[in-house]
Design a protein around this motif. Structure first.
Motif, mmCIF file in Angstrom:
data_model
loop_
_atom_site.group_PDB
_atom_site.id
_atom_site.type_symbol
_atom_site.label_atom_id
_atom_site.label_comp_id
_atom_site.label_asym_id
_atom_site.label_seq_id
_atom_site.Cartn_x
_atom_site.Cartn_y
_atom_site.Cartn_z
ATOM 1 N N ARG B 321 0.837 -1.213 0.000
ATOM 2 C CA ARG B 321 0.000 0.000 0.000
ATOM 3 C C ARG B 321 0.872 1.264 0.000
ATOM 4 O O ARG B 321 0.595 2.225 -0.683
ATOM 5 C CB ARG B 321 -0.910 -0.001 1.240
ATOM 6 N N LYS B 322 1.950 1.193 0.759
ATOM 7 C CA LYS B 322 2.803 2.364 0.923
ATOM 8 C C LYS B 322 3.448 2.773 -0.406
ATOM 9 O O LYS B 322 3.545 3.955 -0.731
ATOM 10 C CB LYS B 322 3.891 2.075 1.956
ATOM 11 N N TYR B 323 3.883 1.817 -1.171
ATOM 12 C CA TYR B 323 4.672 2.146 -2.364
ATOM 13 C C TYR B 323 3.885 2.036 -3.666
ATOM 14 O O TYR B 323 4.431 2.217 -4.739
ATOM 15 C CB TYR B 323 5.921 1.253 -2.435
ATOM 16 N N ARG B 324 2.588 1.756 -3.577
ATOM 17 C CA ARG B 324 1.893 1.450 -4.836
ATOM 18 C C ARG B 324 1.748 2.651 -5.761
ATOM 19 O O ARG B 324 1.484 2.494 -6.935
ATOM 20 C CB ARG B 324 0.545 0.778 -4.584
ATOM 21 N N ASN B 325 1.941 3.837 -5.229
ATOM 22 C CA ASN B 325 1.864 4.992 -6.133
ATOM 23 C C ASN B 325 3.205 5.373 -6.745
ATOM 24 O O ASN B 325 3.295 6.293 -7.549
ATOM 25 C CB ASN B 325 1.269 6.187 -5.389
ATOM 26 N N GLN B 326 4.268 4.684 -6.330
ATOM 27 C CA GLN B 326 5.569 4.960 -6.942
ATOM 28 C C GLN B 326 5.778 4.019 -8.113
ATOM 29 O O GLN B 326 5.041 3.052 -8.305
ATOM 30 C CB GLN B 326 6.686 4.763 -5.899
ATOM 31 N N LYS B 327 6.815 4.300 -8.902
ATOM 32 C CA LYS B 327 7.163 3.372 -9.980
ATOM 33 C C LYS B 327 7.749 2.133 -9.324
ATOM 34 O O LYS B 327 8.749 2.216 -8.610
ATOM 35 C CB LYS B 327 8.201 4.005 -10.908
ATOM 36 N N ILE B 328 7.121 1.018 -9.532
ATOM 37 C CA ILE B 328 7.459 -0.147 -8.706
ATOM 38 C C ILE B 328 7.245 -1.437 -9.485
ATOM 39 O O ILE B 328 6.382 -1.514 -10.366
ATOM 40 C CB ILE B 328 6.593 -0.120 -7.414
ATOM 41 N N ILE B 329 8.062 -2.448 -9.164
ATOM 42 C CA ILE B 329 7.787 -3.812 -9.647
ATOM 43 C C ILE B 329 7.648 -4.687 -8.405
ATOM 44 O O ILE B 329 8.508 -4.659 -7.515
ATOM 45 C CB ILE B 329 8.917 -4.349 -10.548
ATOM 46 N N LEU B 330 6.566 -5.411 -8.367
ATOM 47 C CA LEU B 330 6.305 -6.309 -7.227
ATOM 48 C C LEU B 330 6.915 -7.669 -7.562
ATOM 49 O O LEU B 330 6.592 -8.268 -8.587
ATOM 50 C CB LEU B 330 4.791 -6.424 -7.009
ATOM 51 N N LEU B 331 7.827 -8.133 -6.719
ATOM 52 C CA LEU B 331 8.520 -9.388 -7.004
ATOM 53 C C LEU B 331 8.141 -10.460 -5.972
ATOM 54 O O LEU B 331 8.270 -10.229 -4.764
ATOM 55 C CB LEU B 331 10.033 -9.173 -6.986
ATOM 56 N N HIS B 332 7.649 -11.575 -6.494
ATOM 57 C CA HIS B 332 7.391 -12.720 -5.607
ATOM 58 C C HIS B 332 8.591 -13.629 -5.710
ATOM 59 O O HIS B 332 8.734 -14.393 -6.654
ATOM 60 C CB HIS B 332 6.103 -13.447 -6.014
ATOM 61 N N ASN B 333 9.459 -13.530 -4.710
ATOM 62 C CA ASN B 333 10.733 -14.244 -4.751
ATOM 63 C C ASN B 333 10.552 -15.665 -4.206
ATOM 64 O O ASN B 333 9.548 -15.988 -3.578
ATOM 65 C CB ASN B 333 11.771 -13.451 -3.946
ATOM 66 N N LYS B 334 11.587 -16.435 -4.417
ATOM 67 C CA LYS B 334 11.653 -17.818 -3.953
ATOM 68 C C LYS B 334 10.567 -18.658 -4.617
ATOM 69 O O LYS B 334 9.925 -19.512 -3.976
ATOM 70 C CB LYS B 334 11.547 -17.914 -2.411
ATOM 71 N N CYS B 335 10.322 -18.439 -5.933
ATOM 72 C CA CYS B 335 9.305 -19.191 -6.647
ATOM 73 C C CYS B 335 9.767 -20.643 -6.892
ATOM 74 O O CYS B 335 9.017 -21.464 -7.380
ATOM 75 C CB CYS B 335 8.921 -18.507 -7.965
ATOM 76 N N LYS B 345 -3.975 -12.073 -4.175
ATOM 77 C CA LYS B 345 -4.420 -11.023 -3.271
ATOM 78 C C LYS B 345 -3.409 -9.863 -3.241
ATOM 79 O O LYS B 345 -3.784 -8.685 -3.246
ATOM 80 C CB LYS B 345 -4.602 -11.598 -1.862
ATOM 81 N N THR B 346 -2.111 -10.234 -3.216
ATOM 82 C CA THR B 346 -1.098 -9.162 -3.193
ATOM 83 C C THR B 346 -1.129 -8.358 -4.488
ATOM 84 O O THR B 346 -0.966 -7.140 -4.479
ATOM 85 C CB THR B 346 0.321 -9.745 -2.983
ATOM 86 N N ILE B 347 -1.380 -9.065 -5.600
ATOM 87 C CA ILE B 347 -1.436 -8.350 -6.886
ATOM 88 C C ILE B 347 -2.623 -7.398 -6.919
ATOM 89 O O ILE B 347 -2.536 -6.251 -7.373
ATOM 90 C CB ILE B 347 -1.519 -9.357 -8.058
ATOM 91 N N LYS B 348 -3.729 -7.878 -6.397
ATOM 92 C CA LYS B 348 -4.940 -7.061 -6.388
ATOM 93 C C LYS B 348 -4.728 -5.792 -5.544
ATOM 94 O O LYS B 348 -5.117 -4.697 -5.925
ATOM 95 C CB LYS B 348 -6.112 -7.875 -5.834
ATOM 96 N N LEU B 349 -4.065 -6.010 -4.402
ATOM 97 C CA LEU B 349 -3.791 -4.880 -3.520
ATOM 98 C C LEU B 349 -2.864 -3.865 -4.227
ATOM 99 O O LEU B 349 -2.978 -2.659 -4.030
ATOM 100 C CB LEU B 349 -3.130 -5.395 -2.232
ATOM 101 N N GLY B 350 -1.972 -4.392 -5.040
ATOM 102 C CA GLY B 350 -1.039 -3.508 -5.766
ATOM 103 C C GLY B 350 -1.713 -2.762 -6.901
ATOM 104 O O GLY B 350 -1.068 -1.976 -7.580
ATOM 105 N N SER B 351 -2.984 -3.014 -7.084
ATOM 106 C CA SER B 351 -3.824 -2.389 -8.112
ATOM 107 C C SER B 351 -3.066 -2.107 -9.408
ATOM 108 O O SER B 351 -2.796 -0.968 -9.764
ATOM 109 C CB SER B 351 -4.512 -1.123 -7.583
ATOM 110 N N GLY B 352 -2.690 -3.168 -10.044
ATOM 111 C CA GLY B 352 -2.153 -3.034 -11.402
ATOM 112 C C GLY B 352 -0.673 -2.803 -11.490
ATOM 113 O O GLY B 352 -0.148 -2.539 -12.560
ATOM 114 N N MET B 353 0.049 -2.843 -10.379
ATOM 115 C CA MET B 353 1.500 -2.644 -10.499
ATOM 116 C C MET B 353 2.122 -3.861 -11.186
ATOM 117 O O MET B 353 1.641 -4.990 -11.035
ATOM 118 C CB MET B 353 2.142 -2.373 -9.126
#
Lengths: 617, 455
Positions: B321-335, B345-353
């Protein structure tokens, strides 16, 4: 004052510069001789029958505040008065008047004749006598020799004047008046650098041969604003001017006859003013303009001569006639005096000190067109300053140099001596950095103290001024303390309300008035001071900042070639001008901020090194 | 003021087959005559004529290299001083030896950018060009080098000159209406307002291009952030392809932050690895976390790392939530490990990041991540000649813009023309700092050429 000399000061030339100079010197208590080629043409208006306008009207006000005479005479002899730019703010409003030329001459001559310490003398000056590079007298064509402590030269267009009408030309200082040829040659020999300028004047027409119904009358103001603070009587408009236009037929005639214009055939080499081009220049440079406007202005009340402002030309008489014939209303007009162009010598003004004394020859002062200016007002302002400074020098007092934030006179002189000129120099308000401060309504506040100091302003006049200031202060205090509640708005002081655009003094004092009655002039002053207040305060800070640059002295033995980062051109300019401090250097054209910084650094380093080497010795 | 003569290798060290050593200053010629002997035995160096000769170690009386010499006498040289250019084989050893010989014989090693400085002070180039050359010297990416090149060619200078002429136009329109009330032409306040608006738009465009300019000049700062022990340092090392950060299985190993340059294609990124953003009681770690927060807040882009082998914690959600308005890539590590996280759910919260499943340890999707970093944080839609590279220039332009808007405001409120001029005049010294100052004569010249003044 001086017993061995014939006079303390000799003024050569009795035009607008010479008359002011002579009056100032004699009013400062020195014996003065004013020499002119012809006593009948003292203070002749060689071109348009008008005084004032933007910046020029400002100059007249300043001359007046310093105790000069042009303002009073312009009011006395004016026949139509207008305040220009009434729709704009006080800083860019200025008076302009149509003058009765003959009356102006007569009044000036009368004034000079009754001036104490002043001798009028008719003669043609051929030489400035110098001793050890100091001017100390003059020789005349008639064989007289006069000695003096200082010489002020104001020869106007007479220095090697050459009049052109078509391809024909002849030597003259003004139409049918002899030029000063020997003096021109002599100045060159004295080591002054001379260059050539050109100006022109339109034809004068016979009033009775004009069909006035074809033109639109331009009346004067209902409430004329005088030039002089000292003029108390109500001024009256006695004539109208008329507006007319050239047409495509006129332009065709001009285009077809360009080969007969000395301007376009290469006969004239002098540079003419771009703000006052001849009609052929207008037609050539602005071919897309279908018409050009002109004004018909009477030359006076007792003459039928009409000046046609806007149609200066050097085309031959026959073409001048054709031009008139193409304009409805002027088709039958009779030319009394043909239009002509005149070339004349001027001295490169960067050779002058701010006092208008030449650097080459001590005690020789120059004023007016010889310094490359044009305009009666510009000439008068310089004459006044040269007169004051020559007198101060003879008295052994400190020179009188105005700052650019103090007066248009300073802008004019400073531009001349630091930048030089390429075409006849005319003052414009846009040349002033502190335009909002240099207004007609505060010229007295800025300068009358100097006029008073030099004895050019009478004590009673200075007293009037002080009374006026008290009145103004009262009114200002009133505006600052009284409040108003504009409809549907917060309560504010009258002053704050007056700051808004389109709100006048009358508006804010509708309900409550101060217990002083202000004249229209005084109201204009109050309005300007309040409306411009924010800008004026900021500018005051800027002025203080620049004053610091003036304090950084440039050593006399400065070798500009040693300063890194200065281009050869900058070095040359600095070497020519030898500015006394950084403030002066800043004003020289072509001196970039970067060059100024380099110069500053160099001076600082030099000072440090000097100190260090002194310390170790 | 420059009494001394400077020398430096003026081609990049270790590149190319040819090297150039440049000397500038009063002693250039005399120094060159000591270290260089022409093959034709005539040591007369004609201006701008290239001659072949030997480089000479005077003390040991040895020839050590063959070289071409060109003499550019003052002021027609790059620095406007006497300049000697020696070109020879590009070996760093030889080039350095020439410099050494030069210094031995009275030259001084040039400081970075000193040739350019002299060129600028000599009036050879303007300040914009000088700054552009400086950027070329310090270019951190190829793209910037290209932009710098265009600037040297004067693209930015041309923009500023155009802006300058627009301001001259505003002033001359306004001044003409003030100075010549009887001349029969009318310049309405609307006309003046239009000119001001157009000029303001020109500046706005230039100012907006600054962010990109900054990106290109300084590189993009990318902060790797996330909770402790989600694999930030592993990702840092993997992207850099070196063991820079110490990686342990213990949370809180990275107590401060690390910064390294990462080159992707032709662009430079400043990659920052920082302490995990969890609550911590250890003072050193606390300090590291605070610094990390600051860097993340000011970074140009964020790589927010989550550990998908763990259930998402409230702290993870808070960071998204804190960083979703910045230019950001959300990484799900340890796949590479079985997923326990509700990734959707995390992707949804990131609203399109933008998001990507990776394994930093196994290098899964790392190339894809680089692609994404490049496409997301480097824009390609700006033409090179629209870019401002220096904060100084940007601040000046913003000041000019502010003055224009103020002028427009007073004009629209009904203040008279001379007040409008006062506002525009504030721009003159600002423009003067970028290009030549606008003087009264220039305004008048402009008026006389545009308006027919006849009285």
């Amino acid at each position: 004052m001086n017993t061995t000399n014939d006079y303390d000061v000799i003024v050569v030339g009795a035009g607008h510069a010479g008359c002011e100079a002579a009056c100032a010197v004699s009013a400062m208590g020195l014996s003065t001789c004013l020499i002119t080629i012809n006593l009948e043409t003292i203070a002749q208006m060689s071109c348009n029958p008008a005084i004032g306008g933007l910046a020029k009207g400002h100059l007249v006000r300043e001359i007046d505040a310093l105790g000069g005479i042009m303002g009073i005479l312009a009011d006395e002899t004016g026949i139509q008065f207008r305040l220009l730019n009434r729709s704009r703010g006080g800083a860019v409003q200025a008076p302009r008047a149509q003058s009765d030329k003959a009356l102006y001459r007569t009044y000036m001559k009368k004034h000079l004749e009754k001036t104490q310490n002043l001798a009028l003398f008719q003669g043609i000056v051929t030489e400035v006598i110098t001793k050890n590079n100091k001017a100390c007298g003059i020789n005349t064509l008639e064989g007289y020799k006069l000695n003096a402590g200082a010489i002020i030269m104001t020869p106007g267009t007479f220095l090697n004047g050459l009049i052109h009408i078509g391809t024909h030309n002849y030597s003259a200082g003004r139409a049918n008046e002899p030029a000063s040829r020997k003096l021109g040659e002599h100045l060159k020999k004295m080591g002054l650098r001379i260059f050539r300028l050109k100006t022109g004047t339109p034809m004068r027409l016979h009033r009775e041969t004009i069909d006035w119904d074809q033109f639109k009358a331009q009346p004067g103001d209902k409430n004329p604003v005088p030039f002089s603070f000292r003029t108390k009587k109500k001024l009256k408009n006695k004539v109208d001017c008329y507006l007319g236009y050239t047409n495509s037929e006129t332009h065709k005639i001009i285009n077809n006859n360009l080969d007969k214009s000395p301007l376009y055939s290469g006969i004239i080499t002098g540079i003419g003013p771009r703000y006052c081009p001849s009609i052929e220049v207008k037609v050539v440079q602005f071919p897309h303009h279908k018409r050009h406007q002109f004004f018909l202005e009477p030359e006076g009340l007792d003459t039928a001569e009409i000046y046609i402002n806007g149609i200066a030309t050097s085309l031959p008489l026959i073409t001048q006639k054709d031009i008139l014939a193409s304009i409805p209303g002027l088709d039958q007009a009779e030319i009394l005096r043909p239009a002509y162009a005149i070339e004349y010598d001027a001295v490169v003004p960067t050779q002058l000190y701010p006092t208008l004394e030449t650097r080459e020859i001590e005690n020789l002062y120059l004023a007016g067109q010889i310094n490359g200016t044009s305009g009666y007002e510009e000439a008068a302002a310089q004459g006044l300053m040269a007169g004051i400074n020559a007198a101060l020098k003879i008295k052994g007092e400190k020179p009188f140099i105005l700052r650019r934030d103090e007066a248009y006179i300073a802008v004019l002189i400073d531009d001349l001596i630091t930048k030089g000129v390429e075409e006849p120099y005319r003052l414009f308000t846009s040349r002033a950095e502190y335009r909002l401060q240099l207004r007609i309504d505060n010229a007295d506040k800025r300068l009358i103290k100097y006029g008073n100091q030099f004895g050019l302003i009478r004590p009673a006049e200075y007293e009037d001024y002080q009374i006026k200031q008290e009145k103004l202060n009262k009114a200002k205090h009133f505006l600052q303390t009284e409040k108003i509640t504009p409809e549907g708005k917060e309560t504010i002081t009258l002053k704050a309300h007056l700051k808004k655009p389109h709100v006048s003094y009358r508006d804010v004092t509708r309900d409550k008035q101060p217990d002083v009655n202000l004249s229209k002039e005084e109201i204009r002053h109050i309005e300007s001071e309040i409306k411009y207040e924010g800008y004026l305060k900021k500018q005051a800070k800027e002025i203080a900042r620049i004053a610091k640059l003036d304090k950084v002295k440039i050593p006399e033995d400065m070798d500009y070639k040693k300063v890194s980062g200065l281009t050869a051109e900058v070095v040359e300019r600095l070497e020519n001008q030898r500015p006394g401090n950084l403030g002066e250097a800043k004003k020289i054209s072509g001196i970039t901020p970067a060059a100024l910084i380099n110069l500053h650094i160099y001076i600082k380093i030099r000072q440090k090194n000097r100190k260090r080497s002194k310390g170790t010795c | 003021m420059f009494e001394d003569t400077i020398i430096a290798v003026s081609t990049p060290l270790g590149f190319g087959g040819l090297g150039v050593v440049r000397l500038s200053g009063k002693k250039s010629l005399s120094i060159a005559k000591i270290i260089f002997k022409a093959k034709n035995n005539k040591n007369r160096f004609l201006p701008r004529k290239t001659i072949l000769g030997n480089l000479y170690d005077f003390k040991n009386n040895e020839i050590f290299e063959e070289a071409y010499l060109t003499f550019f006498p003052a002021p027609k040289s790059y620095t406007t001083e006497d300049v000697i250019e020696l070109s020879c084989h590009g070996s760093p050893v030889i080039l350095e030896e020439i410099v050494r010989q030069g210094i031995k014989n009275g030259a001084r090693h040039a400081r970075p950018g000193e040739f350019t400085l002299r060129a600028f002070l000599g009036g050879r180039i303007d300040i914009l060009q000088a700054e552009a050359i400086n950027d070329l010297i310090h270019a951190s990416s190829l793209k910037q080098a290209k932009i710098s090149y265009h600037q040297i060619e004067g693209a930015l200078s041309r923009k500023i000159i155009k802006l300058r002429s627009q301001i001259v136009q505003i002033l001359s329109q306004t001044e003409a209406s003030i100075e010549f009330p009887d001349e029969g032409f009318k310049i309405s306040k609307n006309t003046i307002a239009n000119t001001i608006e157009k000029t303001e738009q020109t500046i706005d465009k230039l100012v907006k291009s600054y962010d990109l300019g900054k990106t290109l000049a300084e590189g993009v700062t990318l902060a790797i952030t996330g909770r402790s022990n989600v694999g930030k340092s592993t990702l840092f090392n993997t992207l850099l392809e070196q063991e820079r950060a110490i990686v342990t299985p213990h949370p809180g190993t990275t107590r401060d932050y690390l910064r390294e340059s990462l080159k992707i294609k032709d662009s430079i990124f400043n990659l920052v690895d920082m302490a995990g953003l969890d609550n911590s009681s250890h003072p050193a770690e606390k300090e590291g976390i605070n610094r990390g927060k600051k860097i993340a807040a000011s970074a140009d882009g964020i790589l927010l790392v989550l550990d998908s082998s763990q259930k998402a914690s409230p702290e993870d959600y808070r960071l998204i939530r804190k960083y979703r308005n910045q230019k950001i890539i959300l990484l799900h590590n340890k796949c590479d490990l079985p997923s326990k996280m509700d990734i959707k759910k995390t992707i949804k919260l990131g609203s399109g990041m933008p998001h990507l499943e990776i394994s930093a340890l196994k290098r899964t999707n790392i190339e894809k991540l680089k692609e994404q970093i490049h496409s997301l944080f480097v824009r390609n839609d700006i033409k090179g000649n629209e870019i401002i590279l220096h904060l100084r220039q940007k601040l000046l332009l913003e000041d000019i813009q502010a003055a224009l808007l103020e002028a427009l405001r007073v004009l629209k409120e009904g203040f008279p023309e001379e007040i409008i001029v006062e506002e525009i005049r504030k721009i003159q010294p600002l423009i003067g700092q970028m290009t030549g100052e606008i003087g009264a004569d220039e305004i008048l010249d402009n008026i006389f050429s545009r308006f027919c003044i006849g009285k």
